[in-house]
Design a protein around this motif. Structure first.
Motif, mmCIF file in Angstrom:
data_model
loop_
_atom_site.group_PDB
_atom_site.id
_atom_site.type_symbol
_atom_site.label_atom_id
_atom_site.label_comp_id
_atom_site.label_asym_id
_atom_site.label_seq_id
_atom_site.Cartn_x
_atom_site.Cartn_y
_atom_site.Cartn_z
ATOM 1 N N ARG A 198 0.780 -1.042 0.009
ATOM 2 C CA ARG A 198 -0.340 -0.136 -0.046
ATOM 3 C C ARG A 198 0.414 1.245 -0.212
ATOM 4 N NH1 ARG A 198 -4.736 -1.203 4.154
ATOM 5 N NH2 ARG A 198 -5.819 -2.894 2.799
ATOM 6 N N LYS A 199 0.755 2.365 -0.531
ATOM 7 C CA LYS A 199 1.087 3.426 -0.575
ATOM 8 C C LYS A 199 0.722 4.543 0.485
ATOM 9 C CE LYS A 199 3.220 6.621 -4.183
ATOM 10 N NZ LYS A 199 3.455 6.687 -5.338
ATOM 11 N N ARG A 200 1.478 4.488 1.264
ATOM 12 C CA ARG A 200 0.983 5.747 1.909
ATOM 13 C C ARG A 200 0.932 7.087 1.040
ATOM 14 N NH1 ARG A 200 5.213 4.044 7.326
ATOM 15 N NH2 ARG A 200 4.224 2.079 7.616
ATOM 16 N N ALA A 201 0.510 8.028 2.381
ATOM 17 C CA ALA A 201 0.141 9.976 1.751
ATOM 18 C C ALA A 201 1.695 10.585 1.281
ATOM 19 C CB ALA A 201 -0.001 10.397 2.813
ATOM 20 N N ASP A 202 2.062 10.257 1.834
ATOM 21 C CA ASP A 202 4.209 10.615 1.938
ATOM 22 C C ASP A 202 4.781 9.533 0.386
ATOM 23 O OD1 ASP A 202 4.442 7.826 2.634
ATOM 24 O OD2 ASP A 202 6.127 9.042 4.390
ATOM 25 N N CYS B 92 5.683 6.641 0.345
ATOM 26 C CA CYS B 92 6.175 5.715 0.868
ATOM 27 C C CYS B 92 4.979 4.644 1.190
ATOM 28 C CB CYS B 92 7.299 6.330 2.052
ATOM 29 S SG CYS B 92 6.470 5.477 3.294
ATOM 30 N N SER C 180 4.562 0.630 2.233
ATOM 31 C CA SER C 180 4.344 -0.492 3.545
ATOM 32 C C SER C 180 3.484 -1.666 3.023
ATOM 33 C CB SER C 180 3.113 0.207 4.518
ATOM 34 O OG SER C 180 1.365 0.080 3.901
ATOM 35 N N THR D 271 0.953 -4.866 4.117
ATOM 36 C CA THR D 271 -0.256 -5.410 5.495
ATOM 37 C C THR D 271 -0.525 -6.304 5.212
ATOM 38 O OG1 THR D 271 -0.654 -3.154 5.144
ATOM 39 C CG2 THR D 271 -2.253 -4.931 5.834
ATOM 40 N N THR E 191 0.829 -3.980 9.888
ATOM 41 C CA THR E 191 1.409 -3.703 8.567
ATOM 42 C C THR E 191 3.304 -3.431 8.937
ATOM 43 O OG1 THR E 191 -0.380 -2.349 8.314
ATOM 44 C CG2 THR E 191 1.316 -1.474 6.919
ATOM 45 N N ALA F 200 7.494 -1.637 7.128
ATOM 46 C CA ALA F 200 7.712 -1.048 6.273
ATOM 47 C C ALA F 200 8.353 -1.776 4.995
ATOM 48 C CB ALA F 200 8.421 -0.112 7.224
ATOM 49 N N SER G 253 2.436 6.454 15.027
ATOM 50 C CA SER G 253 3.732 5.609 14.069
ATOM 51 C C SER G 253 2.420 4.429 13.892
ATOM 52 C CB SER G 253 4.791 5.901 14.414
ATOM 53 O OG SER G 253 5.294 4.574 14.964
ATOM 54 N N TYR G 254 3.482 3.972 12.620
ATOM 55 C CA TYR G 254 2.297 2.897 12.195
ATOM 56 C C TYR G 254 3.255 1.631 13.472
ATOM 57 C CZ TYR G 254 6.922 -0.053 11.793
ATOM 58 O OH TYR G 254 8.248 -0.990 12.534
#
Length: 374
Positions: free
Chosen positions: A7-11, A13, A15, A17, A35, A37, A100-101
């Motif tokens: 999954r592509k995060r808002a920033d 990068c 992650s 799952t 999830t 990194a 954080s995650y």
């Protein structure tokens, strides 16, 4: 059955799952997801978790209501607030971990592998690229939460996870312990900083008299938060001492009130402050820190913190041939091991003897505006 989705995060990068679903007689009896990194960590978690769930009674235990790391942190903060406020660094660190995650992990999922993964993530670009010592501080603050989560609240936290994680990180070559800082201001740097504040004061009257604060911090070896808490009633005129309330200490902060001797230079600066407030320096500690930081950035003075004035003050006393008990009577240190971290000598004698700024600091006018206390 397990699946891993990227999954592509808002920033920007990515992650990973990992999700586990267990079905018995056509009915789903358990579902769990985590999830990560890194994809490799997600795969390893799936293997280990599926093996754990194969054990008798594991699914039943897993189905009980669990708590996330963030929920444990929030509970810890609420409980500790009843006893004593936490330091701003620890408070900010725990809140950041919760957001954080890692904060989404459940109590049962906090393993040594997850802790190692978090530390490596923090030291990587995506986690902020912090130094190993900073990641070590994160683990130390988080460890305070985990150490009571099981015995106090009944959460399923592996009691050996943190120690195992630290052992692994050490084997990987990471030094997670804080480095001893040996930075002291030079006389030239202090001259530039004090000249900067003197010129600012002349152009525009500031409520914070940084000349007085800097001089007192240097000669008294007091921290900025301690300086802003000192009240006139805390002075012992006969003994030339000051009662430092809530002095920082690893085992105790709130209620740790210590009498500290004030060298003549620090005592003289106090006597020049107006007695229009209950506090001698009725300023805001974060504002003092911000003013110092801005000045150093403007003057291009690198890696010099306000706290380094305390470091310089303690070292100065040893350079003047003061013995350990006498220096401790000023600094408030309880043992030599703690004081040693502040001691990096440059020579012998008093570098501030006949210092031009001594008289300038004493003569600097003080303008008291609205109260700026914490």
């Amino acid at each position: 059955m397990a699946t891993i989705r990227a999954r592509k995060r808002a920033d920007g990068c990515v992650s990973y799952t990992a999700q586990i679903r267990l079905v018995r007689d056509g009915t789903q009896v358990y579902q769990e997801s985590q999830t990560f990194a890194r994809k490799e960590a997600a795969k390893a978690w799936v293997r280990n978790r599926e093996a754990e769930l194969d054990q008798p009674g594991a699914v039943e235990r897993a189905n009980r209501k669990s708590a996330t790391v963030k929920e444990m942190i929030d509970r810890y903060l609420a409980e500790m607030e009843k006893v004593r406020p936490l330091g701003k660094t620890k408070l900010a660190t725990l809140r950041a971990i919760g957001e954080s995650y890692f904060g989404k992990l459940t109590d049962q999922s906090v393993t040594s592998q997850q802790l190692v993964e978090y530390a490596l993530w923090r030291m990587g670009k995506l986690g902020g690229g912090v130094q190993p010592q900073t990641a070590g501080n994160d683990l130390a603050h988080l460890g305070a939460v985990l150490s009571i989560a099981r015995p106090a609240w009944g959460y399923e936290v592996d009691p050996h996870a943190m120690s195992d994680a630290r052992r692994v990180l050490k084997k990987l070559g990471y030094n997670m312990k804080s480095r001893e800082r040996d930075r002291r201001p030079t006389l030239d740097e202090l001259d530039r900083v004090l000249t900067h504040f003197q010129e600012m004061q002349a152009r525009r009257k500031s409520k914070i008299n940084m000349l007085k604060v800097i001089g007192f911090a240097l000669f008294s070896t007091r921290r900025q938060e301690e300086i802003t808490r000192i009240q006139w009633k805390d002075l012992d005129e006969v003994g030339q001492r000051v009662l430092v309330r809530d002095m920082k200490n690893p085992g105790q902060k709130i209620g740790n009130d210590v009498w500290c001797h004030l060298p003549p230079e620090a005592w003289a600066i106090l006597q020049t402050m107006p007695k229009s407030r209950s506090e001698i320096f009725p300023y805001n500690a974060p504002s003092i820190s911000a003013s110092w930081t801005r000045a150093c950035q403007f003057l291009e003075i690198v890696n010099l913190n306000f706290h380094d004035l305390r470091h310089d003050g303690v070292s100065r006393l040893f350079e003047m041939d003061w013995d350990i008990p006498r220096v401790a009577s000023v600094s408030g240190h309880r043992d030599w091991n703690s004081m040693r971290r502040y001691t990096h000598l440059r020579g012998r004698g008093d570098a501030y003897l006949n210092w031009a700024w001594s008289d300038r600091i004493l003569q600097a006018p003080v303008t008291m505006g609205a109260s700026l206390t914490n």
